[in-house]
Design an enzyme around this catalytic site. Structure first.
Site, PDB file in Angstrom:
ATOM      1  N   GLY A 171     -35.607 -19.192  -3.539  1.00 45.85           N
ATOM      2  CA  GLY A 171     -36.289 -20.461  -4.238  1.00 45.85           C
ATOM      3  C   GLY A 171     -36.426 -20.072  -5.767  1.00 45.85           C
ATOM      4  O   GLY A 171     -36.081 -19.017  -6.226  1.00 45.85           O
ATOM      5  N   ASP A 286     -48.186 -28.017  -2.998  1.00 46.97           N
ATOM      6  CA  ASP A 286     -46.658 -27.715  -2.957  1.00 46.97           C
ATOM      7  C   ASP A 286     -46.146 -28.154  -1.457  1.00 46.97           C
ATOM      8  O   ASP A 286     -45.287 -27.216  -0.967  1.00 46.97           O
ATOM      9  CB  ASP A 286     -46.178 -26.555  -3.510  1.00 46.97           C
ATOM     10  CG  ASP A 286     -44.637 -26.427  -3.839  1.00 46.97           C
ATOM     11  OD1 ASP A 286     -44.219 -27.240  -4.064  1.00 46.97           O
ATOM     12  OD2 ASP A 286     -44.244 -25.059  -3.667  1.00 46.97           O
TER      13      ASP A 286
END
Length: 434
Positions: A171, A286
């Site tokens: 990521g 998130d």
């Protein structure tokens, strides 16, 4: 370090905005904007947005009608430096970047001494030098160059006391590896975090402190934390290994979307985790399919939420730099208006909105906002503030009316119109699924 915006021309001349940590700042005629300019007819409702991570500041025009100008030049994006002037219509803001050493440096100059705030630091991996601003010339900073950062994402370095097995995810912040603890042989997941900019020892310590606080959350639907540390300048986090897949891959495995019953199972468990965390003062910030891990087979599967507070800590301790530079609209698309407008002050209702976005995506295989699949940040941000969502049943007609209504309530642009708590949403969702 801090960034100050001084209004030097226009209807609100004299106003001053100061930032000493990572934040966002929107300018426009809309009341949603931190700097609202209803009198300046040349500004669009949502004209431009700044992301500030002192000493960095980055501006993005939001496809405004009359444009955003920096030092007289029309721009779509711009890195800002001290002395730059931002203009749209009659209003002009001047940027001031301070290292926090102004008074000290003024005194030093009077004494005939100079104390530069620009220091040269070598990359921890390859030794390539880079120049960065520091609070003083003695400050210790660690730095990984762009090329080494990409290499480390693709091939993370080993962590002491763990046997690395394979990479299981990548990521923006780094990589996730499956590993085995040498002490007892148990399988674990190790996330290595790669700072995007030069980072001070103080920032690293503060980041680790914040992560340790968030790691105190223990719940059956939250991935269990084991330990954290630093190795060769990199931060690593060790958690339990979930033998399954994230919810995004699960939906892909099901042909692109989940049956509403399986979606309810995954989301209701995630809401249980959120309700627990919110009651203890934690906000995730998130939530998305990739941060929900699912193991076992439906209807007996277990969902666990991961990365609690990680995004916030990574940004607010200065490890991310500015993040709106590239077209990373996918990371913004799940944020509610208040989180885009003011990153620093995010509360539980923002998680409610994000879980609504996640449920919508799992159920329909599409985004709730009417934006193109390749939408950039400007289009995405304007849609978050200005466009209504596409009703769930317009995409998947056979979803029960009450299930669709629960999700759509979570996606209200108004905080007051959303579910008051994650627990209330969970109860409503389970009742709607019947």
């Amino acid at each position: 370090m801090r960034v100050t915006l001084n209004v030097i021309a226009g209807p609100q001349t004299g106003r001053v905005f100061t930032f000493d940590q990572h934040d966002t700042f929107m300018i426009g005629r809309s009341e949603d904007s931190q700097f609202c300019l209803p009198q300046d007819r040349y500004f669009s409702r949502h004209h431009c947005i700044l992301e500030i991570a002192p000493p960095q500041a980055f501006l993005r025009d939001l496809s405004s009608t009359n444009g955003t100008y920096v030092n007289g030049m029309r721009v779509e994006t711009a890195y800002l430096k001290s002395g730059d002037r931002i203009q749209g219509g009659e209003t002009i803001l001047e940027v001031e970047v301070s290292t926090g050493l102004d008074e000290f440096q003024d005194t030093a100059r009077m004494q005939g001494e100079t104390h530069p705030s620009i220091v040269t630091i070598a990359c921890l991996k390859c030794g390539l030098p880079g120049k960065f601003e520091a609070e003083n010339t003695e400050q210790k900073l660690s730095y990984i160059c762009d090329e080494c950062r990409e290499k480390l994402k693709a091939n993370p370095q080993p962590i002491p006391n763990y046997q690395m097995i394979r990479i299981i995810g990548q990521g923006g912040m780094g990589s996730v590896m499956l590993a085995r603890a040498e002490s007892d042989g148990r399988a674990v997941a190790i996330k290595t975090l790669l700072p995007e900019v030069a980072v001070s020892e103080q920032s690293l310590k503060r980041f680790l402190r914040e992560i340790e606080v968030a790691a105190s959350l223990e719940h059956e639907n939250i991935v269990r934390y084991i330990e954290h540390g630093t190795h060769n300048g990199l931060v690593y986090l060790v958690t339990e290994f979930i033998a399954g897949m994230d919810a995004a891959r699960l939906a892909k495995h099901r042909g692109g979307k989940l049956d509403y019953r399986e979606m309810v199972s995954v989301i209701s468990q995630t809401l249980a985790a959120l309700d627990f965390a919110h009651s203890r003062g934690f906000v995730h910030r998130d939530i998305k399919e990739q941060n929900i891990l699912v193991m076992g087979e439906f209807p007996s599967s277990t969902a666990k939420l991961t990365d609690f507070g990680l995004s916030k800590s990574f940004k607010q301790t200065g490890m991310s730099g500015v993040t709106m530079v590239g077209d990373v609209a996918g990371t913004i698309a799940y944020m509610p208006p208040e989180q885009v407008r003011d990153f620093k002050d995010v509360k539980p209702p923002s998680d409610i909105y994000a879980i609504g976005m996640t449920a919508y995506s799992l159920l329909t295989g599409a985004h709730a906002l009417d934006i193109s699949p390749k939408a950039g940040i400007a289009e995405t941000v304007k849609a978050i503030f200005e466009k209504p969502i596409i009703p769930v049943r317009a995409r998947v007609p056979d979803v029960p009316v009450h299930v669709a209504a629960v999700i759509e309530t979570a996606l209200s642009k108004s905080i007051e119109s959303r579910w008051r708590t994650a627990g209330a949403m969970r109860e409503a969702l389970l009742n709607a699924a019947g």
